[in-house]
Design an enzyme around this catalytic site. Sequence first.
Site, PDB file in Angstrom:
ATOM      1  N   ASP A 176      29.462 -41.279  23.642  1.00 17.60           N
ATOM      2  CA  ASP A 176      28.815 -41.738  22.411  1.00 17.60           C
ATOM      3  C   ASP A 176      28.424 -40.536  21.552  1.00 17.60           C
ATOM      4  O   ASP A 176      27.346 -40.497  20.985  1.00 17.60           O
ATOM      5  CB  ASP A 176      27.591 -42.595  22.759  1.00 17.60           C
ATOM      6  CG  ASP A 176      27.123 -43.448  21.577  1.00 17.60           C
ATOM      7  OD1 ASP A 176      27.835 -43.505  20.551  1.00 17.60           O
ATOM      8  OD2 ASP A 176      26.031 -44.045  21.680  1.00 17.60           O
ATOM      9  N   ARG A 180      24.477 -39.094  14.858  1.00 17.33           N
ATOM     10  CA  ARG A 180      23.179 -39.752  15.089  1.00 17.33           C
ATOM     11  C   ARG A 180      22.610 -39.418  16.472  1.00 17.33           C
ATOM     12  O   ARG A 180      21.413 -39.603  16.711  1.00 17.33           O
ATOM     13  CB  ARG A 180      23.298 -41.280  14.927  1.00 17.33           C
ATOM     14  CG  ARG A 180      24.199 -41.914  15.950  1.00 17.33           C
ATOM     15  CD  ARG A 180      24.408 -43.410  15.765  1.00 17.33           C
ATOM     16  NE  ARG A 180      25.475 -43.861  16.656  1.00 17.33           N
ATOM     17  CZ  ARG A 180      26.776 -43.723  16.413  1.00 17.33           C
ATOM     18  NH1 ARG A 180      27.177 -43.211  15.285  1.00 17.33           N
ATOM     19  NH2 ARG A 180      27.686 -44.121  17.286  1.00 17.33           N
ATOM     20  N   ASN A 181      23.469 -38.934  17.375  1.00 14.19           N
ATOM     21  CA  ASN A 181      23.016 -38.590  18.720  1.00 14.19           C
ATOM     22  C   ASN A 181      22.884 -37.085  18.954  1.00 14.19           C
ATOM     23  O   ASN A 181      22.825 -36.625  20.088  1.00 14.19           O
ATOM     24  CB  ASN A 181      23.952 -39.209  19.764  1.00 14.19           C
ATOM     25  CG  ASN A 181      23.802 -40.720  19.797  1.00 14.19           C
ATOM     26  OD1 ASN A 181      22.716 -41.231  19.504  1.00 14.19           O
ATOM     27  ND2 ASN A 181      24.865 -41.423  20.121  1.00 14.19           N
ATOM     28  N   ASP A 194      20.864 -38.233  23.811  1.00 13.16           N
ATOM     29  CA  ASP A 194      21.271 -39.607  24.086  1.00 13.16           C
ATOM     30  C   ASP A 194      22.179 -39.749  25.285  1.00 13.16           C
ATOM     31  O   ASP A 194      23.366 -40.029  25.168  1.00 13.16           O
ATOM     32  CB  ASP A 194      21.907 -40.249  22.855  1.00 13.16           C
ATOM     33  CG  ASP A 194      20.968 -41.298  22.316  1.00 13.16           C
ATOM     34  OD1 ASP A 194      20.885 -42.369  22.907  1.00 13.16           O
ATOM     35  OD2 ASP A 194      20.259 -40.990  21.334  1.00 13.16           O
TER      36      ASP A 194
HETATM   37  P1  AMP Z   1      16.323 -42.236  20.826  1.00 11.55           P
HETATM   38  O1  AMP Z   1      15.733 -43.379  21.525  1.00 11.55           O
HETATM   39  O2  AMP Z   1      16.592 -41.060  21.726  1.00 11.55           O
HETATM   40  O3  AMP Z   1      17.528 -42.587  19.987  1.00 11.55           O
HETATM   41  O4  AMP Z   1      15.201 -41.720  19.796  1.00 11.55           O
HETATM   42  C1  AMP Z   1      14.843 -42.454  18.641  1.00 11.55           C
HETATM   43  C2  AMP Z   1      14.507 -41.510  17.506  1.00 11.55           C
HETATM   44  O5  AMP Z   1      13.394 -40.688  17.858  1.00 11.55           O
HETATM   45  C3  AMP Z   1      15.630 -40.519  17.179  1.00 11.55           C
HETATM   46  O6  AMP Z   1      16.553 -41.037  16.267  1.00 11.55           O
HETATM   47  C4  AMP Z   1      14.885 -39.347  16.597  1.00 11.55           C
HETATM   48  O7  AMP Z   1      14.604 -39.556  15.237  1.00 11.55           O
HETATM   49  C5  AMP Z   1      13.566 -39.374  17.376  1.00 11.55           C
HETATM   50  N1  AMP Z   1      13.624 -38.443  18.514  1.00 11.55           N
HETATM   51  C6  AMP Z   1      14.054 -38.694  19.771  1.00 11.55           C
HETATM   52  N2  AMP Z   1      13.954 -37.608  20.543  1.00 11.55           N
HETATM   53  C7  AMP Z   1      13.450 -36.622  19.772  1.00 11.55           C
HETATM   54  C8  AMP Z   1      13.132 -35.248  19.985  1.00 11.55           C
HETATM   55  N3  AMP Z   1      13.315 -34.667  21.170  1.00 11.55           N
HETATM   56  N4  AMP Z   1      12.616 -34.546  18.966  1.00 11.55           N
HETATM   57  C9  AMP Z   1      12.437 -35.129  17.755  1.00 11.55           C
HETATM   58  N5  AMP Z   1      12.734 -36.406  17.489  1.00 11.55           N
HETATM   59  C10 AMP Z   1      13.236 -37.153  18.472  1.00 11.55           C
END
Ligand code: AMP
Length: 382
Positions: A176, A180-181, A194
Amino acid sequence: IILHNGKSIKTTNQFLMLKFPGVRTYIDPLTYEDPNQAVHEFTQEIDVSFISIERIIGAGEFGEVCCGPLRLPGKRELQVAIKTLKAGYTEQQRRDFLWEASIMGQFNHPNIIRLEGVVTKSKPVMIITEYMENGSLDTFLKKNDGQFTVIQLVGMMRGIASGMRYLSDMGYVHRDLAARNILVNGNLVCKVSDFGLSRVLEDDAEATYTTRGGKIPIRWTAPEAIAFRKFTSASDVWSYGIVMWEVMSYGERPYWEMSNQDVIKAVEESYRLPGPMDCPEALYHLMMDCWQRERTNRPKFDEIVCLLDKFIRNPSSLKKLVNSSHRVSNLLVEHASVEGDCSSRNQTVGDWLDSIKMGRYTELFMEGGYASLETVAQMTSE
Ligand code: AMP
């Protein structure tokens, strides 16, 4: 382990890692009968009293994503991202949530999001990772449209390729890979993230069900992975080419508003994304190479990193921009180049537009004086 004399010995994953420290291989948490065991083996438990939640920064599939300082005794204070598992979860959800941590915990690379640890002994359950100030790459690029030099963009791509080289060396297939990831820190360092459910992709809104029942982010996925689920590092390379395209076009949506079915058909018929506006030819060639139909002909991540390093060392190699005659605005191009196709098949402009599901633009082309494919091939982006 099967020995060369055919005898087998039983071992634990820990033994494998200790015995063969040079061979870094990713261990699928699925190989553990008890998934909690994998979490225990690959992650570090953090006492919740060392974490302060300051603010919410995003929404994850399982709950809010927050940030705040982590103050481990004897260590420098560190800003971290805190993923939480919302209350009322089932045992399965808890397992799926922590799955990501037991994968991330096995990696150690500057271009892979770093796991600090997990909180499982108190509620809510949390996954603690390094904090990435600029969030996900796609939104970051859209927000900063046109703001970076080509070398900065190549630096981002180099980082992603280096992270992917590490993952493929470890035997891990991401499935994936998409802008976005990718997360971006304050120094513009890009890190692959991700690892959640990369085997089933339940948490990606881009992933759609295929006729065979699997959930796949079509626009980013190699044809053989869509057709018969052949996910390999070579299919990750295809996705990497799409990420390069996203980077060079500052977060534009691959294949724009085309439907998933049309994307599959166009790619099957050898059509590919055109070079983004102002994209160096050398980078577009690399993208096109990543989109070779035959997966063994695609470059390896190792080669991609070396090539990008060469470009960075010799920026004049990026001077020549994609020939605008190859760039027919937002239309796809054939893998063997548009001109080749025009002369070889004696097609009309209407036939060609129909074949790429753009037939509705035929009149516009005629009005603009593009009545033959020769004139289309000479079209400029202006
Ligand atoms: P995820 O569930 O990993 O897709 O995280 C959801 C959203 O949280 C992402 O799209 C980022 O905007 C933010 N996010 C996740 N992990 C981080 C990180 N380590 N540092 C900053 N933002 C994060």
